[in-house]
Scaffold this active site. Structure first.
Site, short mmCIF file in Angstrom:
data_model
loop_
_atom_site.label_atom_id
_atom_site.label_comp_id
_atom_site.label_asym_id
_atom_site.label_seq_id
_atom_site.Cartn_x
_atom_site.Cartn_y
_atom_site.Cartn_z
N LYS A 209 -44.18 3.42 -17.62
CA LYS A 209 -43.64 2.10 -17.26
C LYS A 209 -42.94 2.17 -15.90
O LYS A 209 -43.17 1.37 -15.03
CB LYS A 209 -42.67 1.65 -18.37
CG LYS A 209 -42.08 0.29 -18.14
CD LYS A 209 -41.14 -0.08 -19.28
CE LYS A 209 -40.30 -1.29 -18.86
NZ LYS A 209 -39.29 -1.62 -19.85
N GLU A 215 -41.75 14.32 -16.48
CA GLU A 215 -42.79 14.96 -17.29
C GLU A 215 -44.18 14.40 -16.93
O GLU A 215 -45.13 15.14 -16.67
CB GLU A 215 -42.54 14.71 -18.79
CG GLU A 215 -41.33 15.42 -19.35
CD GLU A 215 -40.04 14.63 -19.25
OE1 GLU A 215 -39.98 13.68 -18.41
OE2 GLU A 215 -39.10 14.94 -19.97
N GLY A 269 -40.22 0.58 -23.53
CA GLY A 269 -41.16 1.69 -23.69
C GLY A 269 -41.53 1.94 -25.14
O GLY A 269 -42.72 2.07 -25.49
N ARG A 270 -40.53 1.97 -26.03
CA ARG A 270 -40.82 2.32 -27.42
C ARG A 270 -41.44 1.18 -28.21
O ARG A 270 -41.72 1.32 -29.40
CB ARG A 270 -39.55 2.86 -28.11
CG ARG A 270 -38.33 1.99 -27.99
CD ARG A 270 -37.08 2.76 -28.38
NE ARG A 270 -35.86 1.98 -28.16
CZ ARG A 270 -35.20 1.91 -27.02
NH1 ARG A 270 -35.65 2.56 -25.96
NH2 ARG A 270 -34.09 1.21 -26.91
N GLU A 355 -33.62 5.93 -30.72
CA GLU A 355 -33.34 5.58 -29.33
C GLU A 355 -32.76 4.16 -29.28
O GLU A 355 -31.96 3.84 -28.41
CB GLU A 355 -34.62 5.67 -28.48
CG GLU A 355 -34.36 5.72 -26.99
CD GLU A 355 -35.56 6.17 -26.17
OE1 GLU A 355 -35.75 7.39 -25.97
OE2 GLU A 355 -36.32 5.31 -25.70
N HIS A 386 -43.89 19.63 -51.05
CA HIS A 386 -43.88 21.10 -51.09
C HIS A 386 -43.02 21.69 -49.99
O HIS A 386 -43.07 22.89 -49.73
CB HIS A 386 -45.31 21.63 -51.00
CG HIS A 386 -46.13 21.24 -52.18
ND1 HIS A 386 -46.20 22.02 -53.31
CD2 HIS A 386 -46.87 20.14 -52.44
CE1 HIS A 386 -46.97 21.42 -54.21
NE2 HIS A 386 -47.38 20.27 -53.70
N LYS A 514 -31.44 14.04 -18.09
CA LYS A 514 -32.44 13.99 -17.01
C LYS A 514 -31.79 14.32 -15.68
O LYS A 514 -32.33 15.10 -14.88
CB LYS A 514 -33.04 12.58 -16.91
CG LYS A 514 -33.97 12.19 -18.02
CD LYS A 514 -34.60 10.83 -17.67
CE LYS A 514 -35.21 10.15 -18.87
NZ LYS A 514 -35.61 8.76 -18.62
O1 F6P Z 1 -36.88 8.73 -23.10
C1 F6P Z 1 -36.48 7.73 -22.24
C2 F6P Z 1 -37.61 6.83 -21.84
O2 F6P Z 1 -37.13 5.94 -20.90
C3 F6P Z 1 -38.24 6.09 -23.02
O3 F6P Z 1 -37.54 4.97 -23.42
C4 F6P Z 1 -39.60 5.82 -22.50
O4 F6P Z 1 -40.48 5.48 -23.53
C5 F6P Z 1 -39.92 7.14 -21.84
O5 F6P Z 1 -38.69 7.55 -21.26
C6 F6P Z 1 -41.03 7.13 -20.82
O6 F6P Z 1 -40.77 6.26 -19.76
P1 F6P Z 1 -41.89 5.81 -18.75
O7 F6P Z 1 -42.90 5.03 -19.51
O8 F6P Z 1 -41.18 4.99 -17.73
O9 F6P Z 1 -42.49 7.05 -18.15
#
Ligand code: F6P
Length: 548
Positions: A209, A215, A269-270, A355, A386, A514
């Site tokens: 987003k 990452e 995002g979530r 979150e 189990h 971060k």
């Molecule tokens: O973990 C924090 C966060 O902002 C989430 O809310 C989001 O889903 C994720 O990082 C990834 O963010 P982006 O889609 O901006 O890479």
């Protein structure tokens, strides 16, 4: 109108719930059924192919009445309107929360900042569906003229968990395309994936987003670099797609504008799998199934928006969570889907729920003096039985649990489903009823055990029972029902956040780590680490010694 900002503890219903809890805290779950022959009817909801049984909970009619009063006193009705109508209820980020518009079942305009967003949503959907059709049919060719056979989704958090969970959940409906998710910033993981892919037939979707996430960008860069060792620069446009709100950042990365699927700021995002973030789902199960997923979520939205609270599945389940979290002091909640397809559902909900509602400051900016977001965990049944069910049955902690099951399996021709479902029913029954000393004694006697042996074994074999659960029982795992199930939990999160007087749609708590990670990354090649605490400094030094 914004969300009201009242401490729930000051509400009349809260105080009454406290005395209701004091009256009920010693009462046995089984006694509730003996006392009220209509308990099941009163405490279950049937909606479409969902049968939600919440009768196995430690609550009576008065509790439910007071919980509903709590919802009303918290301004839930008005809050639902604010949510669906696009008010900026994500106040700290000044954003609306409009994922519901993405799956709206009616063409009624949703006006946000003076513009109908439903038209824009349809445009992006049409773009996604047309693209998916080209990839699935093989019309879209890679740089050597071969069709695409493998999709790699590069993203993390909401840009990974939702699409990964849904493509797994809908595996039965999947087409021929292989699909892999890369999320963690871990070179070893990326290298292992690279080993499995053919650059000529692989499509990479970079989903972010913000398009700033460390990452995702590191993984996308590594994969792009590898890709260019096989293919010319001009091939990027046939193999790299992006999903983001930021056109500039994506084009700066080298993905052309025509390969960008846009998304909006008003989708968290979530909660974004319904948007272009769900492109990998759409590719994997095809546009028709993706549409059914949206329709299911839209139907649940309608149910949530229009049903009275007593008949409202997300509202009732949210209130039950509040009841255990705030009055019974339960810290965790288990989610146990009796479907291997849903094995990642608990992990997906961990982000969605924790979150969102893992907040210690209320909507007035004051520290809360009551518990908020509970800890979510779980695994698929019967594997979970189990693994950790021992603790659920005989441990010292109260763990309210959701059991999710499907009446009809997707594959026919085996006799497993009756066995699976028998376990599904048996577990909530065992949690509730337990096993009395008398029953254990009778059983041991019938096995020929002596009095002394029985006396020794008895305390270990007794189950006290009285452990609560909800059963969410659905006819079959279809894309429609999956959409509705996810939306159910989304709204449950919302209701809990409203009552707890917190902001559910920001996530400032993930920022500090971060920032510090970026600082430490810069420090890895520096001598002077004096600004770090002794423990962290020693860890960094140890790392530097070993890595070189
Ligand atoms: O973990 C924090 C966060 O902002 C989430 O809310 C989001 O889903 C994720 O990082 C990834 O963010 P982006 O889609 O901006 O890479």
């Amino acid at each position: 109108m914004t969300l009201i900002k009242k401490n729930p503890k000051t509400l009349d219903s809260w105080k009454k719930l406290q005395s209701n809890f004091n009256n009920l805290s010693q009462k046995k779950l089984t006694d509730y059924f003996t006392e009220d022959p209509n308990r099941l009817d009163n405490l279950s909801i049937i909606w479409k192919s969902f049968y939600v049984d919440f009768s196995k909970n430690l609550l009576d009619k008065l509790t439910l009445k007071l919980l509903i009063q709590l919802a009303k006193e918290s301004g839930l009705k008005e809050a639902i309107s604010s949510y669906f109508e696009g008010e900026k209820i994500n106040e700290t980020e000044e954003r609306a929360v409009l994922h519901t518009a993405l799956r709206q079942t009616s063409p009624t305009p949703v006006v946000f900042e003076g513009k109908d967003i439903v038209t824009d949503i349809s445009k992006v959907n049409d773009q996604m569906f047309a693209f998916a059709k080209k990839i699935i049919s093989g019309d879209w060719k890679g740089y050597t003229g071969k069709p695409i056979s493998h999709i790699i989704n590069i993203g993390i958090g909401g840009s990974d968990l939702g699409p990964a969970m849904v493509t797994e959940a809908l595996e039965f409906y999947k087409n021929h395309l292989a699909i892999t998710f890369v999320s963690n910033v871990e070179g070893d993981h990326v290298e292992e994936i690279i080993k499995q892919i053919d650059p000529e037939t692989t499509l990479f979707i970079v989903v972010s987003k913000s398009f700033t996430t460390q990452e995702t960008l590191s993984n996308a860069n590594a994969i792009r670099k590898w890709f260019l060792t096989h293919a010319p620069e001009s091939a990027i446009s046939q193999h790299f797609i992006a999903v983001s709100t930021s056109l500039e950042k994506v084009t700066a990365f080298g993905i052309s504008e025509k390969n960008i699927f846009s998304m909006n700021d008003w989708v968290g995002g979530r909660f974004s799998l319904w948007s272009s973030v769900g492109l990998s789902i759409c590719l994997s199960v095809g546009p028709d199934n993706f549409k059914k997923l949206l329709e299911g979520a839209g139907a649940m939205d309608d149910h949530f928006r229009s049903s009275n609270f007593k008949e409202n599945i997300p509202v009732i389940l949210a209130l039950i969570t509040v009841w255990y979290n705030n009055f019974w002091e339960a810290e965790t909640e288990a989610i146990i889907p009796y479907s291997q397809y849903l094995r990642s559902f608990p992990a997906y909900l961990q982000q969605g729920i924790m979150e969102s509602n893992g907040k210690g400051v209320d909507r007035n900016g004051k520290p809360v003096d009551y518990q908020t977001g509970n800890i979510i965990w779980g695994a698929s049944g019967t594997n979970a039985q189990h693994a950790f069910f021992q603790l659920m049955h005989q441990g010292t902690k109260l763990i309210p649990a959701d059991f999710i099951g499907f009446a009809k399996p997707l594959h026919e021709g085996n006799d497993h489903h009756d066995k699976l479902m028998s376990n599904f029913f048996a577990q909530t029954q065992a949690l509730m009823q337990g096993k009395s000393a008398q029953k254990v004694t009778d059983e041991l006697k019938s096995q020929g055990k002596s009095y002394a042996e029985i006396e020794k074994l008895l305390p270990f074999k007794v189950f006290e029972g009285n452990r609560p659960s909800n059963t969410i029982f659905i006819d079959q795992l279809t894309p429609f029902n999956m959409g509705a199930l996810i939306a159910l939990y989304e709204h449950r999160i919302f209701v809990q956040g409203v009552i707890w007087n917190i902001f559910s749609y920001d996530q400032w708590g993930v920022e500090l780590g971060k920032q510090l990670a970026n600082n430490i990354l810069n420090d890895l090649d520096r001598e002077n680490l004096a600004h770090h605490d002794p423990s962290t400094k020693a860890l960094i030094n140890h790392y530097k010694k070993i890595r070189t």
